[in-house]
Design a protein around this motif. Structure first.
Motif, PDB file in Angstrom:
ATOM      1  N   HIS A   1       0.814  -1.218   0.000  1.00  0.00           N
ATOM      2  CA  HIS A   1       0.000   0.000   0.000  1.00  0.00           C
ATOM      3  C   HIS A   1       0.849   1.272   0.000  1.00  0.00           C
ATOM      4  O   HIS A   1       0.306   2.373   0.069  1.00  0.00           O
ATOM      5  N   VAL A   2       2.158   1.103  -0.051  1.00  0.00           N
ATOM      6  CA  VAL A   2       3.068   2.250  -0.114  1.00  0.00           C
ATOM      7  C   VAL A   2       3.734   2.259  -1.489  1.00  0.00           C
ATOM      8  O   VAL A   2       4.398   1.296  -1.865  1.00  0.00           O
ATOM      9  N   ARG A   3       3.529   3.333  -2.221  1.00  0.00           N
ATOM     10  CA  ARG A   3       4.086   3.435  -3.569  1.00  0.00           C
ATOM     11  C   ARG A   3       5.324   4.332  -3.523  1.00  0.00           C
ATOM     12  O   ARG A   3       5.208   5.556  -3.407  1.00  0.00           O
ATOM     13  N   VAL A   4       6.475   3.721  -3.607  1.00  0.00           N
ATOM     14  CA  VAL A   4       7.727   4.484  -3.570  1.00  0.00           C
ATOM     15  C   VAL A   4       7.985   5.052  -4.955  1.00  0.00           C
ATOM     16  O   VAL A   4       8.075   4.312  -5.941  1.00  0.00           O
ATOM     17  N   ARG A   5       8.125   6.385  -5.024  1.00  0.00           N
ATOM     18  CA  ARG A   5       8.247   7.086  -6.307  1.00  0.00           C
ATOM     19  C   ARG A   5       9.637   7.639  -6.565  1.00  0.00           C
ATOM     20  O   ARG A   5       9.894   8.164  -7.650  1.00  0.00           O
ATOM     21  N   GLY A   6      10.530   7.562  -5.575  1.00  0.00           N
ATOM     22  CA  GLY A   6      11.865   8.101  -5.792  1.00  0.00           C
ATOM     23  C   GLY A   6      12.577   8.360  -4.490  1.00  0.00           C
ATOM     24  O   GLY A   6      12.226   7.789  -3.445  1.00  0.00           O
ATOM     25  N   LEU A   7      13.573   9.236  -4.552  1.00  0.00           N
ATOM     26  CA  LEU A   7      14.424   9.520  -3.408  1.00  0.00           C
ATOM     27  C   LEU A   7      14.422  11.009  -3.092  1.00  0.00           C
ATOM     28  O   LEU A   7      14.170  11.849  -3.963  1.00  0.00           O
TER      29      LEU A   7
ATOM     30  N   PHE B   1      24.452  15.862  -4.503  1.00  0.00           N
ATOM     31  CA  PHE B   1      23.284  15.652  -5.355  1.00  0.00           C
ATOM     32  C   PHE B   1      23.565  14.592  -6.427  1.00  0.00           C
ATOM     33  O   PHE B   1      22.711  13.751  -6.725  1.00  0.00           O
ATOM     34  N   ALA B   2      24.761  14.639  -6.990  1.00  0.00           N
ATOM     35  CA  ALA B   2      25.131  13.646  -8.003  1.00  0.00           C
ATOM     36  C   ALA B   2      25.147  12.242  -7.411  1.00  0.00           C
ATOM     37  O   ALA B   2      24.764  11.264  -8.074  1.00  0.00           O
ATOM     38  N   SER B   3      25.543  12.140  -6.135  1.00  0.00           N
ATOM     39  CA  SER B   3      25.583  10.821  -5.497  1.00  0.00           C
ATOM     40  C   SER B   3      24.176  10.258  -5.321  1.00  0.00           C
ATOM     41  O   SER B   3      23.970   9.045  -5.427  1.00  0.00           O
ATOM     42  N   LEU B   4      23.199  11.126  -5.064  1.00  0.00           N
ATOM     43  CA  LEU B   4      21.818  10.656  -4.926  1.00  0.00           C
ATOM     44  C   LEU B   4      21.274  10.219  -6.282  1.00  0.00           C
ATOM     45  O   LEU B   4      20.580   9.201  -6.379  1.00  0.00           O
ATOM     46  N   ARG B   5      21.586  10.976  -7.319  1.00  0.00           N
ATOM     47  CA  ARG B   5      21.151  10.580  -8.665  1.00  0.00           C
ATOM     48  C   ARG B   5      21.747   9.227  -9.052  1.00  0.00           C
ATOM     49  O   ARG B   5      21.063   8.349  -9.573  1.00  0.00           O
ATOM     50  N   GLN B   6      23.030   9.040  -8.755  1.00  0.00           N
ATOM     51  CA  GLN B   6      23.680   7.778  -9.094  1.00  0.00           C
ATOM     52  C   GLN B   6      23.077   6.628  -8.294  1.00  0.00           C
ATOM     53  O   GLN B   6      22.869   5.529  -8.821  1.00  0.00           O
ATOM     54  N   LEU B   7      22.772   6.882  -7.023  1.00  0.00           N
ATOM     55  CA  LEU B   7      22.134   5.852  -6.202  1.00  0.00           C
ATOM     56  C   LEU B   7      20.791   5.479  -6.790  1.00  0.00           C
ATOM     57  O   LEU B   7      20.450   4.287  -6.883  1.00  0.00           O
ATOM     58  N   ARG B   8      20.011   6.476  -7.183  1.00  0.00           N
ATOM     59  CA  ARG B   8      18.704   6.217  -7.802  1.00  0.00           C
ATOM     60  C   ARG B   8      18.865   5.331  -9.036  1.00  0.00           C
ATOM     61  O   ARG B   8      18.133   4.353  -9.234  1.00  0.00           O
ATOM     62  N   ASP B   9      19.841   5.669  -9.876  1.00  0.00           N
ATOM     63  CA  ASP B   9      20.051   4.895 -11.100  1.00  0.00           C
ATOM     64  C   ASP B   9      20.467   3.458 -10.774  1.00  0.00           C
ATOM     65  O   ASP B   9      20.003   2.509 -11.414  1.00  0.00           O
TER      66      ASP B   9
END
Length: 243
Positions: free
Chosen positions: A160-166, A183-191
């Motif tokens: 019931h929890v829809r995770v949409r990103g970071l 910020f770049a580290s968070l983008r890379q983690l997301r990828d």
């Protein structure tokens, strides 16, 4: 100061911020329309909210659940998409969930469990972002980078929890070069995480960037920026919450 004068100041500030967002987006090969502006209203009174809505700002954010409850009630007749961008205690989940479009600040599995339980009871789903402590500062909330693969693996237990990103907040020290790296580290983690997400989990959104660093955040991939101070410059003291 009259309401028309207040609206004029807000309109001027908004135009300037939107232009800065557009330029930063262009530098990252995107359009300003790709960036969602969350106007954080924590410092201003509820009377400012109708003026923001009149200017087309429908995505509003609050840092504290109690303040979100208060402002959502005061503006319940308006078409607002509320975002919680600050810490959420488990005992405040039930009252918060029905009011919000997105919770940006899920920072523990225990909080995920509480949101899942509430959403199940209410027969609904809740959109959230997982907060990551990208600065490493002890005072900041969020999962550690090393935790994130296991956290993502656990998401199948929360239907019931829809995770949409970071979501992430840059550190207070270091300036643009340090913020860019964070910020770049968070983008890379997301990828990296996107390659093994459970079914139904999509990490499209990156909520990062506030009034002092949002242009750098956009250049590094932010899809949402959380701005307050820069939009309210020049307003008279009576427009602000005094604690």
């Amino acid at each position: 100061m009259t309401q028309s004068q207040i609206r004029a100041i807000l309109a001027r500030n908004l135009e300037s911020v939107q232009a800065r967002i557009a330029r930063a987006a262009e530098r990252s090969g995107r359009s300003g329309a790709d960036i969602c502006l969350i106007v954080v209203t924590k410092y201003v009174t509820p009377q400012i909210i109708p003026e923001l809505v009149a200017l087309g700002c429908l995505n509003l954010g609050e840092s504290r659940p109690q303040e979100l409850w208060r402002k959502a009630e005061a503006s319940r007749h308006l078409s607002i998409h509320w975002h919680l961008v600050g810490p959420l205690q488990r005992n405040k989940v039930r009252r918060t969930v029905p009011l919000v479009e997105l919770i940006h600040s899920v920072d523990s599995l225990r909080l995920l469990e509480a949101i899942e339980h509430t959403a199940q009871q209410l027969g609904t789903s809740v959109d959230v972002l997982l907060e990551v402590n990208i600065s490493g500062e002890k005072a900041k909330h969020g999962f550690a980078f090393a935790e994130m693969p296991q956290v993502v693996a656990e998401l199948r237990h929360y239907p019931h929890v829809r995770v949409r990103g970071l979501m992430g907040m840059a550190g207070l020290e270091g300036g643009a070069a340090v913020w860019r790296k964070q910020f770049a580290s968070l983008r890379q983690l997301r990828d990296d995480l996107s390659s093994f997400c459970p079914p139904g989990v999509v990490l499209h959104q990156l909520s990062m960037g506030m009034s002092g660093d949002f242009e750098v955040a956009i250049e590094e991939g932010a899809t949402m920026v959380r701005l307050g101070t820069v939009l309210f410059e020049g307003l008279p003291p009576e427009c602000f919450v005094h604690e």
